[in-house]
Design a protein around this motif. Structure first.
Motif, PDB file in Angstrom:
ATOM      1  N   LEU A 198       0.577  -0.598   0.090  1.00 16.26           N
ATOM      2  CA  LEU A 198       0.520   0.106   0.074  1.00 16.26           C
ATOM      3  C   LEU A 198       1.079   1.267   0.225  1.00 16.26           C
ATOM      4  CD1 LEU A 198      -2.764  -1.314   2.475  1.00 16.26           C
ATOM      5  CD2 LEU A 198      -3.011  -1.003  -0.336  1.00 16.26           C
ATOM      6  N   ARG A 199       2.081   1.002   0.678  1.00 11.84           N
ATOM      7  CA  ARG A 199       3.276   1.838   0.221  1.00 11.84           C
ATOM      8  C   ARG A 199       4.333   1.959   0.545  1.00 11.84           C
ATOM      9  NH1 ARG A 199       1.829   7.775   3.457  1.00 11.84           N
ATOM     10  NH2 ARG A 199       4.025   8.883   3.066  1.00 11.84           N
ATOM     11  N   ASP A 200       5.129   2.472  -0.655  1.00  6.70           N
ATOM     12  CA  ASP A 200       6.326   2.523  -0.560  1.00  6.70           C
ATOM     13  C   ASP A 200       7.551   2.697   0.547  1.00  6.70           C
ATOM     14  OD1 ASP A 200       6.072   2.269  -4.316  1.00  6.70           O
ATOM     15  OD2 ASP A 200       6.260   0.373  -3.171  1.00  6.70           O
ATOM     16  N   ARG A 202      12.153   2.438   2.211  1.00  7.69           N
ATOM     17  CA  ARG A 202      13.018   1.530   2.745  1.00  7.69           C
ATOM     18  C   ARG A 202      13.769   1.637   3.778  1.00  7.69           C
ATOM     19  NH1 ARG A 202      16.116   3.899  -3.291  1.00  7.69           N
ATOM     20  NH2 ARG A 202      15.021   3.113  -4.863  1.00  7.69           N
ATOM     21  N   ASP A 203      13.526   2.353   4.407  1.00 10.02           N
ATOM     22  CA  ASP A 203      13.356   2.708   5.988  1.00 10.02           C
ATOM     23  C   ASP A 203      13.213   1.119   6.937  1.00 10.02           C
ATOM     24  OD1 ASP A 203      15.317   4.721   4.561  1.00 10.02           O
ATOM     25  OD2 ASP A 203      13.485   5.875   5.768  1.00 10.02           O
ATOM     26  N   VAL A 204      12.072   1.287   6.591  1.00  6.12           N
ATOM     27  CA  VAL A 204      11.582   0.567   7.847  1.00  6.12           C
ATOM     28  C   VAL A 204      10.539  -0.121   7.089  1.00  6.12           C
ATOM     29  CG1 VAL A 204      12.048   1.295  10.043  1.00  6.12           C
ATOM     30  CG2 VAL A 204       9.836   2.343   8.748  1.00  6.12           C
ATOM     31  N   VAL A 205       9.957  -1.410   7.686  1.00  3.11           N
ATOM     32  CA  VAL A 205       8.255  -1.860   7.072  1.00  3.11           C
ATOM     33  C   VAL A 205       7.649  -2.013   7.679  1.00  3.11           C
ATOM     34  CG1 VAL A 205       7.533  -3.931   5.433  1.00  3.11           C
ATOM     35  CG2 VAL A 205       9.976  -3.097   5.520  1.00  3.11           C
ATOM     36  N   LEU A 206       6.107  -1.872   7.631  1.00  2.00           N
ATOM     37  CA  LEU A 206       4.629  -2.030   8.788  1.00  2.00           C
ATOM     38  C   LEU A 206       3.673  -3.259   7.629  1.00  2.00           C
ATOM     39  CD1 LEU A 206       4.442   1.820   9.298  1.00  2.00           C
ATOM     40  CD2 LEU A 206       5.741   0.077  10.190  1.00  2.00           C
ATOM     41  N   VAL A 207       3.990  -4.222   8.843  1.00  2.00           N
ATOM     42  CA  VAL A 207       3.221  -5.072   7.889  1.00  2.00           C
ATOM     43  C   VAL A 207       1.384  -5.321   8.684  1.00  2.00           C
ATOM     44  CG1 VAL A 207       3.234  -7.558   6.978  1.00  2.00           C
ATOM     45  CG2 VAL A 207       5.557  -6.494   8.010  1.00  2.00           C
ATOM     46  N   ALA A 208       0.727  -4.969   7.872  1.00  2.00           N
ATOM     47  CA  ALA A 208      -0.994  -5.551   8.912  1.00  2.00           C
ATOM     48  C   ALA A 208      -1.665  -6.041   8.138  1.00  2.00           C
ATOM     49  CB  ALA A 208      -1.153  -4.039   9.289  1.00  2.00           C
ATOM     50  N   ASP A 223       3.060   9.789   9.177  1.00  2.00           N
ATOM     51  CA  ASP A 223       3.205  10.154  10.849  1.00  2.00           C
ATOM     52  C   ASP A 223       4.794  10.183  10.970  1.00  2.00           C
ATOM     53  OD1 ASP A 223       1.439  11.388  11.754  1.00  2.00           O
ATOM     54  OD2 ASP A 223       1.391  10.263  13.133  1.00  2.00           O
ATOM     55  N   LEU A 224       5.049   9.142   9.942  1.00  2.00           N
ATOM     56  CA  LEU A 224       7.034   8.711  10.153  1.00  2.00           C
ATOM     57  C   LEU A 224       7.304   9.229   8.347  1.00  2.00           C
ATOM     58  CD1 LEU A 224       6.791   5.462  10.625  1.00  2.00           C
ATOM     59  CD2 LEU A 224       7.846   6.855  11.709  1.00  2.00           C
ATOM     60  N   ALA A 225       6.384   9.443   7.639  1.00  2.00           N
ATOM     61  CA  ALA A 225       6.881  10.212   6.199  1.00  2.00           C
ATOM     62  C   ALA A 225       7.503  12.371   6.565  1.00  2.00           C
ATOM     63  CB  ALA A 225       6.108  10.581   5.352  1.00  2.00           C
ATOM     64  N   ARG A 226       6.810  12.872   7.697  1.00  2.00           N
ATOM     65  CA  ARG A 226       7.092  13.797   7.853  1.00  2.00           C
ATOM     66  C   ARG A 226       8.068  14.553   9.102  1.00  2.00           C
ATOM     67  NH1 ARG A 226       0.932  13.761   7.923  1.00  2.00           N
ATOM     68  NH2 ARG A 226       1.094  12.765   9.918  1.00  2.00           N
ATOM     69  N   SER A 227       8.672  12.951   9.490  1.00  2.00           N
ATOM     70  CA  SER A 227       9.913  13.172  10.382  1.00  2.00           C
ATOM     71  C   SER A 227      10.987  12.554   9.563  1.00  2.00           C
ATOM     72  CB  SER A 227       9.555  12.313  11.425  1.00  2.00           C
ATOM     73  OG  SER A 227       9.453  11.037  11.650  1.00  2.00           O
ATOM     74  N   GLY A 228      11.252  11.962   8.074  1.00  2.00           N
ATOM     75  CA  GLY A 228      11.974  12.011   7.502  1.00  2.00           C
ATOM     76  C   GLY A 228      12.263  10.630   6.762  1.00  2.00           C
ATOM     77  N   ILE A 229      11.146   9.448   7.449  1.00  2.00           N
ATOM     78  CA  ILE A 229      11.382   8.003   7.665  1.00  2.00           C
ATOM     79  C   ILE A 229      10.955   7.598   7.160  1.00  2.00           C
ATOM     80  CG2 ILE A 229      11.373   5.893   9.268  1.00  2.00           C
ATOM     81  CD1 ILE A 229      11.861   7.673  11.678  1.00  2.00           C
ATOM     82  N   ALA A 230      11.088   6.895   5.967  1.00  2.00           N
ATOM     83  CA  ALA A 230      10.244   6.191   4.588  1.00  2.00           C
ATOM     84  C   ALA A 230      10.004   4.825   5.329  1.00  2.00           C
ATOM     85  CB  ALA A 230      10.928   5.761   3.466  1.00  2.00           C
ATOM     86  N   ALA A 231       8.451   4.235   5.271  1.00  2.00           N
ATOM     87  CA  ALA A 231       7.661   3.203   5.358  1.00  2.00           C
ATOM     88  C   ALA A 231       7.694   2.756   4.723  1.00  2.00           C
ATOM     89  CB  ALA A 231       7.193   3.549   7.353  1.00  2.00           C
ATOM     90  N   CYS A 232       7.553   1.150   4.313  1.00  2.00           N
ATOM     91  CA  CYS A 232       6.658   0.752   3.247  1.00  2.00           C
ATOM     92  C   CYS A 232       5.806   0.124   3.802  1.00  2.00           C
ATOM     93  CB  CYS A 232       7.669  -0.262   2.832  1.00  2.00           C
ATOM     94  SG  CYS A 232       6.388  -1.745   1.695  1.00  2.00           S
ATOM     95  N   VAL A 233       4.463  -0.042   3.759  1.00  2.00           N
ATOM     96  CA  VAL A 233       3.359  -0.961   4.130  1.00  2.00           C
ATOM     97  C   VAL A 233       2.745  -1.677   3.504  1.00  2.00           C
ATOM     98  CG1 VAL A 233       1.109  -0.331   5.059  1.00  2.00           C
ATOM     99  CG2 VAL A 233       2.837   1.261   5.101  1.00  2.00           C
ATOM    100  N   LEU A 234       2.819  -3.002   3.933  1.00  2.00           N
ATOM    101  CA  LEU A 234       1.622  -4.452   3.780  1.00  2.00           C
ATOM    102  C   LEU A 234       0.961  -4.886   3.686  1.00  2.00           C
ATOM    103  CD1 LEU A 234       5.485  -6.440   3.410  1.00  2.00           C
ATOM    104  CD2 LEU A 234       4.213  -5.217   1.572  1.00  2.00           C
ATOM    105  N   ASN A 235      -0.240  -4.790   3.385  1.00  2.00           N
ATOM    106  CA  ASN A 235      -1.487  -5.831   3.488  1.00  2.00           C
ATOM    107  C   ASN A 235      -1.251  -7.083   3.539  1.00  2.00           C
ATOM    108  OD1 ASN A 235      -4.158  -6.208   4.334  1.00  2.00           O
ATOM    109  ND2 ASN A 235      -4.550  -5.556   2.659  1.00  2.00           N
ATOM    110  N   ALA A 251      11.860  -6.313   3.295  1.00  2.00           N
ATOM    111  CA  ALA A 251      12.806  -6.382   4.378  1.00  2.00           C
ATOM    112  C   ALA A 251      13.913  -6.353   3.848  1.00  2.00           C
ATOM    113  CB  ALA A 251      12.321  -7.355   5.569  1.00  2.00           C
ATOM    114  N   HIS A 252      14.396  -6.350   2.910  1.00  2.00           N
ATOM    115  CA  HIS A 252      15.864  -6.401   2.789  1.00  2.00           C
ATOM    116  C   HIS A 252      16.182  -5.121   1.959  1.00  2.00           C
ATOM    117  CE1 HIS A 252      19.632  -7.815   0.542  1.00  2.00           C
ATOM    118  NE2 HIS A 252      19.679  -7.098   0.192  1.00  2.00           N
ATOM    119  N   GLY A 253      17.232  -5.125   3.908  1.00  2.00           N
ATOM    120  CA  GLY A 253      17.921  -3.579   3.602  1.00  2.00           C
ATOM    121  C   GLY A 253      16.978  -2.263   4.695  1.00  2.00           C
ATOM    122  N   ALA A 254      16.060  -3.102   4.827  1.00  2.00           N
ATOM    123  CA  ALA A 254      16.011  -2.199   6.073  1.00  2.00           C
ATOM    124  C   ALA A 254      15.953  -1.883   7.056  1.00  2.00           C
ATOM    125  CB  ALA A 254      13.860  -2.476   5.641  1.00  2.00           C
ATOM    126  N   ARG A 255      15.948  -1.008   8.141  1.00  2.00           N
ATOM    127  CA  ARG A 255      16.324  -1.765   9.512  1.00  2.00           C
ATOM    128  C   ARG A 255      15.431  -2.201  10.443  1.00  2.00           C
ATOM    129  NH1 ARG A 255      15.682   5.341   9.864  1.00  2.00           N
ATOM    130  NH2 ARG A 255      16.995   6.032   7.985  1.00  2.00           N
TER     131      ARG A 255
END
Length: 325
Positions: A198-200, A202-208, A223-235, A251-255
Motif C-alpha cells: 500500500l506504500r513504498d 526503504r527505511d522500515v516495513v509495517l506489516v498489518a 507521521d513517519l514520513a513527516r520526520s523523514g522515515i520512509a515506511a513500506c506498508v504491506l497489507n 524487508a531486505h535492507g530495511a532497518r
C-alpha cells in the motif's frame, strides 16, 4: 537520513466506510446463492441473515442454531457430497468451541468448507472477554490444508469471498462486526496469496492484517514520513498461504519490521513474520504490536479496547523510530 525524502507520499485518501465486512459478505452471498446450486449457507443463529431474501435458493439457507460443532460436522458432510458450504458463526466459537470438528471433519479431509467468522478480534468488545477472539489466526493457520484470509475492508471482503468460492480446500475468513476503516482510494483488488503493498519505503516495513491494523499502519507511515522515515506498508490479507517473497523483498535492507495485528502477539501475524525472517541471513529487527499475554478485561467499543491493548498509531510510530538507534 536515507532516500526517505524522495519516497514520501501525501496521506492516502480513504473514503468513509460503506458497510461492515460481515454485511458486505452477507449481501454478496445472498446474491451468489441463486446462481450456483452448489453453494449452501449454514447459520448458527447469528442473526446476520435475518430478513434476507435468498429467492430461489431459500432452501439452501439452513439455520442449525447455536450448535457450532454440529455446524462444522454438517458442513463437512455437505462438502463431501460436492456442495460448497459457507458456515456462519462468531470467530470466538469457530476457533475454540468448534475447533476439533474443524480439524478432524473439515481440515483433515481437505473439504471445500468456507468458515466465515464474524466479531473477530475485539470487535465484540461490548460482550466482554468471553466473546473476544484473539487466537483464531494462530489456531487456523496451523491446520494443514486451511487457507486463512483477513480482508481489510468491505470491498476486499467481497472480492476475497468471490475468489475463495472456487478454491479446492477449506477456507477461514476473518471478519469484524462494525463498519471500519477503508483502504485508500484506487487500491487494486486483493489477490489471495499475494500481499498488497500500500506504500513504498526503504527505511522500515509495517506489516498489518485487518481493517484497524492496516489503517493504523498507513496513518503511522504518514507521521513517519513527516520526520523523514520512509515506511513500506504491506497489507497481509492472506495469512495462509503466506506471501513470504513480498515480505522478504520489502524487508531486505530495511532497518526493521513492525507488525500490527488485532490478535494476541503469540501465534498470529507477528509470529508468522518472525518465523519467515528468522531463516534469512542477518534478519532485521522485529517489533510486534498486538495484545500481550493477557485477556482484555472489561467491556467497551472496539476503538477503546484497541487503545487499552496498546494497538495504536502512536505505538507503531514509536516502534519504527526505535530502529534509528
Amino acid at each position: 537520513m536515507t532516500s526517505a525524502a524522495a519516497e514520501r507520499t501525501a496521506p492516502a485518501h480513504r473514503t468513509p466506510p460503506e458497510q461492515s465486512t460481515r454485511e458486505a459478505y452477507r449481501d454478496l452471498l445472498a446474491a451468489l446463492l441463486p446462481d450456483d446450486e452448489q453453494l449452501v449457507c449454514l447459520d448458527s443463529d447469528t442473526g446476520l441473515f435475518n430478513g434476507v431474501d435468498f429467492g430461489s435458493a431459500a432452501e439452501r439457507y439452513i439455520n442449525l442454531g447455536i450448535a457450532e460443532q454440529n455446524l462444522m460436522g454438517v458442513a463437512a458432510a455437505l462438502g463431501r457430497e460436492g456442495r460448497v458450504p459457507f458456515v456462519n458463526t462468531m470467530a470466538a466459537f469457530a476457533s475454540s468451541r468448534a475447533v476439533e470438528a474443524v480439524k478432524l471433519d473439515i481440515a483433515l479431509n481437505d473439504l471445500p468448507v468456507r468458515i466465515v467468522a464474524t466479531h473477530a478480534g475485539l470487535s465484540a468488545g461490548h460482550l466482554g472477554s468471553t466473546h473476544h477472539c484473539l487466537e483464531d489466526l494462530a489456531v487456523m493457520r496451523l491446520l494443514p490444508n486451511m487457507t486463512v484470509l483477513v480482508p481489510a475492508d468491505a470491498a476486499a471482503a467481497r472480492e476475497m469471498i468471490r475468489q475463495c468460492a472456487d478454491l479446492p480446500g477449506p477456507v477461514y475468513v476473518r471478519l469484524g462486526r462494525h463498519a471500519g476503516p477503508t483502504l485508500p482510494a484506487g487500491t487494486q483488488p486483493p489477490r489471495i496469496g499475494r500481499a498488497q503493498k500500500l506504500r513504498d519505503g526503504r527505511d522500515v516495513v509495517l506489516v498489518a492484517a485487518g481493517p484497524h491494523p492496516v489503517a493504523l499502519a498507513l496513518d503511522a507511515a504518514d507521521d513517519l514520513a513527516r520526520s523523514g522515515i520512509a515506511a513500506c506498508v504491506l497489507n497481509m490479507h492472506t495469512i495462509k498461504p503466506f506471501d513470504s517473497a513480498a515480505l522478504l523483498g520489502a524487508a531486505h535492507g530495511a532497518r526493521g519490521v513492525v507488525t500490527v495485528e488485532e490478535h494476541w502477539r503469540a501465534g498470529g501475524l507477528g509470529s508468522l513474520v518472525a518465523e519467515t525472517l528468522s531463516g534469512t541471513t542477518n534478519p532485521p529487527r522485529i517489533h510486534r504490536i498486538g495484545v500481550g499475554d493477557h485477556f482484555v478485561s472489561g467491556n467497551g467499543d472496539q476503538q477503546h479496547l484497541l487503545g487499552e491493548a496498546g494497538i495504536t498509531k502512536e505505538a507503531v510510530v514509536a516502534a519504527a523510530r526505535q530502529f534509528e538507534n
